[in-house]
Enzyme design. Structure first.
Site, PDB file in Angstrom:
ATOM      1  N   TYR A 100      70.683  78.879  58.968  1.00  0.00           N
ATOM      2  CA  TYR A 100      72.004  79.332  59.386  1.00  0.00           C
ATOM      3  C   TYR A 100      72.288  80.752  58.930  1.00  0.00           C
ATOM      4  O   TYR A 100      73.116  81.453  59.517  1.00  0.00           O
ATOM      5  CB  TYR A 100      73.096  78.397  58.854  1.00  0.00           C
ATOM      6  CG  TYR A 100      73.088  77.010  59.468  1.00  0.00           C
ATOM      7  CD1 TYR A 100      72.303  76.704  60.574  1.00  0.00           C
ATOM      8  CD2 TYR A 100      73.867  75.995  58.928  1.00  0.00           C
ATOM      9  CE1 TYR A 100      72.296  75.435  61.123  1.00  0.00           C
ATOM     10  CE2 TYR A 100      73.866  74.723  59.469  1.00  0.00           C
ATOM     11  CZ  TYR A 100      73.075  74.452  60.570  1.00  0.00           C
ATOM     12  OH  TYR A 100      73.073  73.198  61.113  1.00  0.00           O
ATOM     13  N   LYS A 123      60.556  68.941  55.747  1.00  0.00           N
ATOM     14  CA  LYS A 123      59.549  68.838  56.809  1.00  0.00           C
ATOM     15  C   LYS A 123      58.292  69.570  56.334  1.00  0.00           C
ATOM     16  O   LYS A 123      57.783  70.493  56.975  1.00  0.00           O
ATOM     17  CB  LYS A 123      60.092  69.434  58.116  1.00  0.00           C
ATOM     18  CG  LYS A 123      59.287  69.058  59.366  1.00  0.00           C
ATOM     19  CD  LYS A 123      59.276  67.576  59.644  1.00  0.00           C
ATOM     20  CE  LYS A 123      58.519  67.284  60.948  1.00  0.00           C
ATOM     21  NZ  LYS A 123      58.291  65.835  61.144  1.00  0.00           N
ATOM     22  N   ASP A 174      62.530  63.397  59.673  1.00  0.00           N
ATOM     23  CA  ASP A 174      62.566  62.443  60.772  1.00  0.00           C
ATOM     24  C   ASP A 174      62.527  61.011  60.257  1.00  0.00           C
ATOM     25  O   ASP A 174      63.253  60.131  60.743  1.00  0.00           O
ATOM     26  CB  ASP A 174      61.433  62.702  61.764  1.00  0.00           C
ATOM     27  CG  ASP A 174      60.097  63.004  61.111  1.00  0.00           C
ATOM     28  OD1 ASP A 174      60.028  63.101  59.872  1.00  0.00           O
ATOM     29  OD2 ASP A 174      59.104  63.145  61.851  1.00  0.00           O
ATOM     30  N   ASP A 183      73.179  69.283  57.135  1.00  0.00           N
ATOM     31  CA  ASP A 183      74.260  69.267  58.112  1.00  0.00           C
ATOM     32  C   ASP A 183      74.129  68.051  59.026  1.00  0.00           C
ATOM     33  O   ASP A 183      75.087  67.301  59.258  1.00  0.00           O
ATOM     34  CB  ASP A 183      74.209  70.563  58.919  1.00  0.00           C
ATOM     35  CG  ASP A 183      75.407  70.749  59.835  1.00  0.00           C
ATOM     36  OD1 ASP A 183      76.355  69.952  59.762  1.00  0.00           O
ATOM     37  OD2 ASP A 183      75.387  71.706  60.627  1.00  0.00           O
ATOM     38  N   ASP A 201      76.205  64.030  58.662  1.00  0.00           N
ATOM     39  CA  ASP A 201      77.029  63.519  59.761  1.00  0.00           C
ATOM     40  C   ASP A 201      76.545  62.131  60.188  1.00  0.00           C
ATOM     41  O   ASP A 201      77.351  61.240  60.491  1.00  0.00           O
ATOM     42  CB  ASP A 201      76.988  64.477  60.952  1.00  0.00           C
ATOM     43  CG  ASP A 201      77.968  65.625  60.800  1.00  0.00           C
ATOM     44  OD1 ASP A 201      78.647  65.683  59.765  1.00  0.00           O
ATOM     45  OD2 ASP A 201      78.047  66.465  61.705  1.00  0.00           O
TER      46      ASP A 201
END
Length: 356
Positions: free
Chosen positions: A142, A191, A223, A247, A251
């Site tokens: 970001y 990852k 994942d 992020d 959620d």
């Protein structure tokens, strides 16, 4: 105590839910003899409309001068067509960077009164859902370089995920310190089978974990973690991860608890001053209708009392009042169940304040 709170009401349902949190804080101040002085700050769409900037420097200065920041929500369809640097969310990113808020703590806790609202099977829910996502907040993809260029007659976009060792170490240390106060288990989500940045995360956290021999440490690809959160969330205590992964996963985690409207968050740096906000968005479809669930914002205010002001008893009083309201069957529309009493946003604030 006398504390100054920079209040960002923001966009959409932001003003409504912030009003209810302030109502509860007023009741706490009255009962415990504190003074909370609120300084209104424009950020997001409202700041764009008023000042042409999602976070004017004068507004950032107000936040830096306050003891803490309470935020409702920013953004909405009215500003979606603006260029990236002028969008409401850019104000939030600049605020985090300006205040040096590099860690975001998002608890995912299923209140027993709302067990039936979880989308998971009862056999999974009964094992318990109570974990914390520690998300790095001011680095990663970001905050990396973003560019779109022309190559061979077509546009090519690049977004850089960059992490330095010290950024990983400081967020890792917060995760381990937090785990020491909980169930002493940390899971790094990354990852590392693909990304160099994730391999650096693992290398740094391997060093940090040596300082915390009591904490069980594990690693999981993002994942797989997204699947395990649905399969068996009880296996997690503290999840530490980068900005983008955190992020998304936080959620997902919020919906395991039945409603995103219940989840608070805190953003902290090296000092006690932080920013506190619910994890949901501005919900423009119900803005101004007095329908929103203010509990996430109210619990964010409780986190502010605890982590920034050192008011443990006052924070516990708010949490207990929320618990009492839920026990009494008080529900906003997003968590309504048979036999419960439907209330508006302001009525939920009244119900919690009355139980302080």
């Amino acid at each position: 105590m006398n504390k100054t709170i920079a209040v960002i009401r923001g966009d959409g349902i932001g003003p409504e839910i912030v009003n209810e949190a302030l109502k509860v804080l007023d009741k706490v101040a009255e009962k415990y003899g504190h003074t909370f002085t609120c300084d209104d700050v424009d950020m997001g769409g409202v700041a764009i409309d008023k000042w042409g900037d999602p976070l004017p420097q004068a507004m950032l200065d107000k936040c830096l001068a306050a003891d803490s920041v309470l935020l409702g929500a920013v953004g909405g369809p009215n500003w979606e067509g603006l260029p990236g640097p002028q969008r409401p969310e850019k104000g939030l990113l600049r605020l985090r960077a300006g205040m040096g808020l590099y860690s975001n703590l998002r608890p995912a806790k299923l209140w027993p009164q709302l067990a039936q609202a979880s989308p998971l099977k009862p056999s999974i829910v009964e094992k318990g859902i109570d974990f914390l996502v520690v998300r790095e907040l001011i680095s990663g993809i970001y905050f990396g370089e973003h560019k779109t260029v022309e190559e061979n007659g077509e546009k090519v976009a690049t977004d850089v995920m960059r992490y330095a060792e010290h950024e990983i170490e400081r967020i890792g240390r917060i995760a381990f310190e937090t785990a020491m106060k909980r169930r002493k288990k940390v899971t790094c989500v990354d990852k590392a089978n693909v990304l160099d940045s994730s391999r650096l995360w693992r290398a740094v956290l391997h060093r940090v974990k040596e300082e915390y021999p009591e904490v069980e440490y594990g690693e999981m690809f993002v994942d797989n973690a997204s699947m395990q959160l649905v399969k068996d969330p009880s296996q997690f205590d503290v999840i530490v991860t980068g900005n983008m992964f955190g992020d998304i996963l936080s959620d997902e985690a919020s919906m395991l608890t039945g409603t995103i409207g219940m989840i608070p968050s805190s953003s902290l740096g090296d000092g006690t001053r932080g920013m506190y906000e619910p994890i949901h968005g501005s919900a423009p479809d119900i803005a101004g209708q007095n329908k929103a669930n203010p509990i996430g914002t109210i619990l964010s205010a409780a986190m502010m009392l605890k982590y920034s002001f050192g008011m443990d008893a006052e924070a516990a009083a708010i949490e207990a009042a929320v618990n009492k309201a839920l026990n009494d069957g008080v529900r906003t529309a997003d968590m309504m169940a048979e036999g419960c009493t439907p209330v508006s946003c302001s009525e939920m604030g009244d119900a919690i304040a009355a139980r302080i």
